[in-house]
Design a protein around this motif. Structure first.
Motif, PDB file in Angstrom:
ATOM      1  N   THR A 170       0.835  -1.209   0.000  1.00 35.01           N
ATOM      2  CA  THR A 170       0.000   0.000   0.000  1.00 35.01           C
ATOM      3  C   THR A 170       0.862   1.249   0.000  1.00 35.01           C
ATOM      4  O   THR A 170       0.631   2.189  -0.774  1.00 35.01           O
ATOM      5  N   ASP A 171       1.877   1.268   0.854  1.00 33.37           N
ATOM      6  CA  ASP A 171       2.758   2.429   0.951  1.00 33.37           C
ATOM      7  C   ASP A 171       3.521   2.656  -0.351  1.00 33.37           C
ATOM      8  O   ASP A 171       3.625   3.786  -0.835  1.00 33.37           O
ATOM      9  N   MET A 172       4.044   1.589  -0.932  1.00 28.54           N
ATOM     10  CA  MET A 172       4.806   1.750  -2.178  1.00 28.54           C
ATOM     11  C   MET A 172       3.898   2.157  -3.344  1.00 28.54           C
ATOM     12  O   MET A 172       4.323   2.909  -4.220  1.00 28.54           O
TER      13      MET A 172
ATOM     14  N   ALA B  42      -7.724   8.807   0.646  1.00 26.15           N
ATOM     15  CA  ALA B  42      -8.651   8.026  -0.173  1.00 26.15           C
ATOM     16  C   ALA B  42      -7.885   7.071  -1.095  1.00 26.15           C
ATOM     17  O   ALA B  42      -8.304   5.916  -1.292  1.00 26.15           O
ATOM     18  N   LEU B  43      -6.758   7.535  -1.630  1.00 24.20           N
ATOM     19  CA  LEU B  43      -5.933   6.689  -2.490  1.00 24.20           C
ATOM     20  C   LEU B  43      -5.404   5.484  -1.709  1.00 24.20           C
ATOM     21  O   LEU B  43      -5.473   4.349  -2.185  1.00 24.20           O
ATOM     22  N   VAL B  44      -4.911   5.720  -0.513  1.00 26.38           N
ATOM     23  CA  VAL B  44      -4.399   4.621   0.315  1.00 26.38           C
ATOM     24  C   VAL B  44      -5.521   3.632   0.640  1.00 26.38           C
ATOM     25  O   VAL B  44      -5.326   2.415   0.560  1.00 26.38           O
TER      26      VAL B  44
ATOM     27  N   THR C  37      -7.995  -1.490  -0.135  1.00 26.24           N
ATOM     28  CA  THR C  37      -9.203  -2.284  -0.376  1.00 26.24           C
ATOM     29  C   THR C  37      -9.022  -3.204  -1.576  1.00 26.24           C
ATOM     30  O   THR C  37      -9.443  -4.367  -1.548  1.00 26.24           O
ATOM     31  N   ALA C  38      -8.374  -2.714  -2.620  1.00 24.37           N
ATOM     32  CA  ALA C  38      -8.105  -3.551  -3.791  1.00 24.37           C
ATOM     33  C   ALA C  38      -7.167  -4.706  -3.421  1.00 24.37           C
ATOM     34  O   ALA C  38      -7.376  -5.851  -3.856  1.00 24.37           O
ATOM     35  N   LEU C  39      -6.151  -4.426  -2.605  1.00 29.51           N
ATOM     36  CA  LEU C  39      -5.254  -5.494  -2.155  1.00 29.51           C
ATOM     37  C   LEU C  39      -6.002  -6.499  -1.283  1.00 29.51           C
ATOM     38  O   LEU C  39      -5.799  -7.711  -1.398  1.00 29.51           O
TER      39      LEU C  39
ATOM     40  N   TRP D 149      -3.457   0.013   7.400  1.00 27.74           N
ATOM     41  CA  TRP D 149      -2.386   0.333   6.451  1.00 27.74           C
ATOM     42  C   TRP D 149      -2.263   1.845   6.248  1.00 27.74           C
ATOM     43  O   TRP D 149      -1.318   2.318   5.635  1.00 27.74           O
ATOM     44  N   LEU D 150      -3.231   2.595   6.776  1.00 28.66           N
ATOM     45  CA  LEU D 150      -3.130   4.054   6.779  1.00 28.66           C
ATOM     46  C   LEU D 150      -2.109   4.553   7.807  1.00 28.66           C
ATOM     47  O   LEU D 150      -1.639   5.687   7.717  1.00 28.66           O
ATOM     48  N   LEU D 151      -1.784   3.734   8.795  1.00 27.15           N
ATOM     49  CA  LEU D 151      -0.926   4.184   9.889  1.00 27.15           C
ATOM     50  C   LEU D 151       0.475   4.617   9.453  1.00 27.15           C
ATOM     51  O   LEU D 151       0.930   5.687   9.879  1.00 27.15           O
ATOM     52  N   PRO D 152       1.207   3.847   8.638  1.00 24.47           N
ATOM     53  CA  PRO D 152       2.544   4.321   8.249  1.00 24.47           C
ATOM     54  C   PRO D 152       2.514   5.667   7.496  1.00 24.47           C
ATOM     55  O   PRO D 152       3.260   6.582   7.862  1.00 24.47           O
TER      56      PRO D 152
END
Length: 184
Positions: free
Chosen positions: A66-68, A160-162, A167-169, A121-124
């Motif tokens: 997600t981050d990458m 929203a992008l993250v 969600t897709a992942l 996954w928003l946390l980082p």
């Protein structure tokens, strides 16, 4: 893929992340304040560990993917970036694609992803954003703290992008059957 192949793959992903960060450090004085370089370092360290032991939960691999993907998808439009430099190509295209491929195709535990993982996954990125604001980093012209309305709007778009990527992942991970990994 056998364990040796997975180990070699993940060490290659780690090398890609490390190479991008090292090359960026040679190009910039304050390389350590940018999300791209910090994410590449996180990938390098985590994938060395993952090469030898994959945790039971897919959380870490999902968070890195997600981050990458955030780094990749936000770079060109927000930073007016280019991919003419090796560090940029590694950090914004190659390493994100390798991490995504690992999550989607190489890992063995994607089916164990939980509905709440995309939220965490928003946390980082949120931790980085907090440091960005508190440290007054001003790394990105698109995230100008002196323009609070624009800053808030762009942060909401990135959030929203993250969530969309996460969600897709999550969806793709839940549909994936666990592969059989041979010992050879």
């Amino acid at each position: 893929m056998n364990r040796g192949g997975i180990r070699a793959w993940r060490l290659g992903v780690a090398a890609s992340g490390a190479s991008g960060a090292v090359l960026a450090a040679q190009a910039y004085d304050v390389w350590w304040t940018a999300l791209s370089q910090l994410s590449s370092i996180a990938v390098a360290v985590a994938f060395v560990v993952l090469a030898f032991r994959e945790p039971r939960s897919p959380w870490l691999r999902g968070a890195l993917a997600t981050d990458m993907l955030l780094v990749s998808l936000a770079y060109l439009p927000m930073q007016n970036g280019n991919l003419f430099h090796a560090w940029s190509l590694l950090e914004h295209v190659v390493t994100p694609l390798l991490v995504l491929t690992d999550f989607l195709l190489v890992g063995t535990n994607q089916a164990d992803v939980r509905w709440w993982h995309p939220l965490t996954w928003l946390l980082p990125p949120a931790a980085y954003l907090s440091w960005y604001v508190c440290g007054d980093l001003c790394v990105y012209s698109a995230l100008d703290l002196t323009r609070p309305t624009q800053f808030t709007e762009r942060c909401l778009v990135l959030c929203a992008l993250v969530l969309a990527v996460g969600t897709a992942l999550y969806s793709s991970g839940r549909r994936r059957r666990t592969p059989v990994v041979s010992e050879a």
